[in-house]
Design a protein around this motif. Structure first.
Motif, short mmCIF file in Angstrom:
data_model
loop_
_atom_site.label_atom_id
_atom_site.label_comp_id
_atom_site.label_asym_id
_atom_site.label_seq_id
_atom_site.Cartn_x
_atom_site.Cartn_y
_atom_site.Cartn_z
N SER A 141 -10.06 1.72 -0.53
CA SER A 141 -9.73 0.30 -0.70
C SER A 141 -9.00 -0.24 0.53
O SER A 141 -8.34 0.50 1.26
CB SER A 141 -8.85 0.11 -1.94
OG SER A 141 -7.54 0.62 -1.70
N ASP A 142 -9.10 -1.53 0.73
CA ASP A 142 -8.36 -2.18 1.82
C ASP A 142 -6.87 -1.96 1.66
O ASP A 142 -6.16 -1.79 2.66
CB ASP A 142 -8.66 -3.67 1.86
CG ASP A 142 -9.99 -3.99 2.52
OD1 ASP A 142 -10.61 -3.07 3.10
OD2 ASP A 142 -10.40 -5.16 2.48
N GLU A 143 -6.39 -1.96 0.43
CA GLU A 143 -4.96 -1.75 0.19
C GLU A 143 -4.51 -0.39 0.73
O GLU A 143 -3.49 -0.28 1.41
CB GLU A 143 -4.65 -1.85 -1.31
CG GLU A 143 -3.19 -1.62 -1.64
CD GLU A 143 -2.92 -1.67 -3.14
OE1 GLU A 143 -1.77 -1.39 -3.51
OE2 GLU A 143 -3.84 -1.96 -3.93
N VAL A 144 -5.29 0.63 0.46
CA VAL A 144 -4.95 1.98 0.95
C VAL A 144 -5.08 2.04 2.47
O VAL A 144 -4.22 2.60 3.15
CB VAL A 144 -5.82 3.05 0.26
CG1 VAL A 144 -5.65 4.40 0.93
CG2 VAL A 144 -5.47 3.14 -1.22
N LEU B 94 -4.66 -0.33 4.60
CA LEU B 94 -3.52 -1.04 5.19
C LEU B 94 -2.22 -0.26 5.00
O LEU B 94 -1.35 -0.28 5.88
CB LEU B 94 -3.41 -2.45 4.61
CG LEU B 94 -4.57 -3.38 5.03
CD1 LEU B 94 -4.51 -4.70 4.26
CD2 LEU B 94 -4.58 -3.63 6.53
N ASP B 95 -2.09 0.46 3.89
CA ASP B 95 -0.92 1.33 3.69
C ASP B 95 -0.89 2.45 4.75
O ASP B 95 0.15 2.75 5.32
CB ASP B 95 -0.92 1.96 2.30
CG ASP B 95 -0.47 1.01 1.20
OD1 ASP B 95 0.04 -0.09 1.53
OD2 ASP B 95 -0.63 1.37 0.02
N HIS C 58 0.14 7.51 -0.73
CA HIS C 58 -0.41 6.18 -1.01
C HIS C 58 -0.99 6.12 -2.43
O HIS C 58 -2.06 5.55 -2.66
CB HIS C 58 -1.45 5.80 0.05
CG HIS C 58 -0.95 6.01 1.45
ND1 HIS C 58 0.04 5.23 2.00
CD2 HIS C 58 -1.27 6.94 2.39
CE1 HIS C 58 0.30 5.66 3.23
NE2 HIS C 58 -0.47 6.70 3.48
N ARG D 171 0.05 0.92 8.09
CA ARG D 171 1.50 0.69 8.19
C ARG D 171 2.26 1.97 8.44
O ARG D 171 3.14 2.05 9.30
CB ARG D 171 2.02 -0.01 6.92
CG ARG D 171 1.82 -1.51 6.91
CD ARG D 171 2.53 -2.16 5.72
NE ARG D 171 1.89 -1.85 4.45
CZ ARG D 171 0.86 -2.53 3.95
NH1 ARG D 171 0.33 -3.51 4.61
NH2 ARG D 171 0.34 -2.19 2.79
N GLU E 15 -7.33 -5.53 12.44
CA GLU E 15 -6.52 -5.21 11.26
C GLU E 15 -6.00 -3.78 11.25
O GLU E 15 -4.93 -3.52 10.69
CB GLU E 15 -7.36 -5.38 9.98
CG GLU E 15 -7.95 -6.73 9.75
CD GLU E 15 -9.02 -6.64 8.68
OE1 GLU E 15 -8.65 -6.51 7.50
OE2 GLU E 15 -10.22 -6.69 9.04
#
Length: 143
Positions: free
Chosen positions: A127-130, A132-133, A106, A136, A14
Motif C-alpha cells: 500500500s502507499d501508506e506502507v 510512505l512509512d 510498519h 519516512r 514521492e
C-alpha cells in the motif's frame, strides 16, 4: 521511452530516500522484502557499459548507505542486487535486503520467502501508506 518516463514509474518525487551525486535511492513499489529499493541514475543510461567512471565509482557508496540503513532499521543480514533491465531498458539496480527470519515493521509481519535462495521478483501489493512509512523511516536514519 525517455529517462523521465522511466523514472516516473518509480515515483522518485514521492519515494526518494537519499540523493547522491549520480544516483537516487527510491523505495521500491513492490516490497518483495522489507526495505527494498531501486538505485536510479540521474541520467538515462541504456547499457551498463555506458555508465561513466564517476557513476560507477559512486555505486559502493550508495550500496554502503543502503546496507547500513536497512541493517539499523530492520536487521538486514544479506543483500541481493539485480540489474535485469528487461521491462525497464535503462540502467537501474533493484536492491533487496535479505532476512533469515520474520521481521515486524510498519504493522506488517514480513517474511523473506526465498531465503536463502536468490531473490524472486514477485508481484506483491504494497500500500502507499506502507511505502510512505518505509520512506519516512529510511529518510530519517543518519549514517
Amino acid at each position: 521511452m525517455t529517462a523521465l518516463e522511466h523514472w516516473k514509474k518509480f515515483r522518485p518525487a514521492e519515494l526518494t530516500v537519499r540523493e547522491f551525486d549520480h544516483w537516487l535511492v527510491v523505495v521500491r513499489g513492490k516490497q518483495v522484502t522489507l526495505g527494498s529499493v531501486v538505485f536510479l541514475p540521474k541520467r538515462a543510461i541504456p547499457a551498463l557499459g555506458e555508465m561513466s567512471h564517476d557513476e560507477s565509482a559512486e555505486m559502493p557508496t550508495v550500496a554502503r548507505w543502503f546496507e547500513r540503513v536497512t541493517k539499523e532499521l530492520y536487521g538486514a543480514e544479506r543483500f541481493n542486487y539485480v540489474a535485469a533491465m528487461m521491462k525497464d531498458p535503462f540502467v537501474h539496480f533493484h536492491a533487496f535486503p535479505r532476512y533469515s527470519s520474520a521481521r515486524s515493521a510498519h504493522d506488517i509481519e514480513w517474511r523473506d520467502e526465498a531465503w536463502p535462495r536468490v531473490i524472486e521478483f514477485k508481484d506483491v501489493d504494497t500500500s502507499d501508506e506502507v511505502l510512505l512509512d518505509i520512506h519516512r523511516a529510511m529518510s530519517q536514519v543518519e549514517v
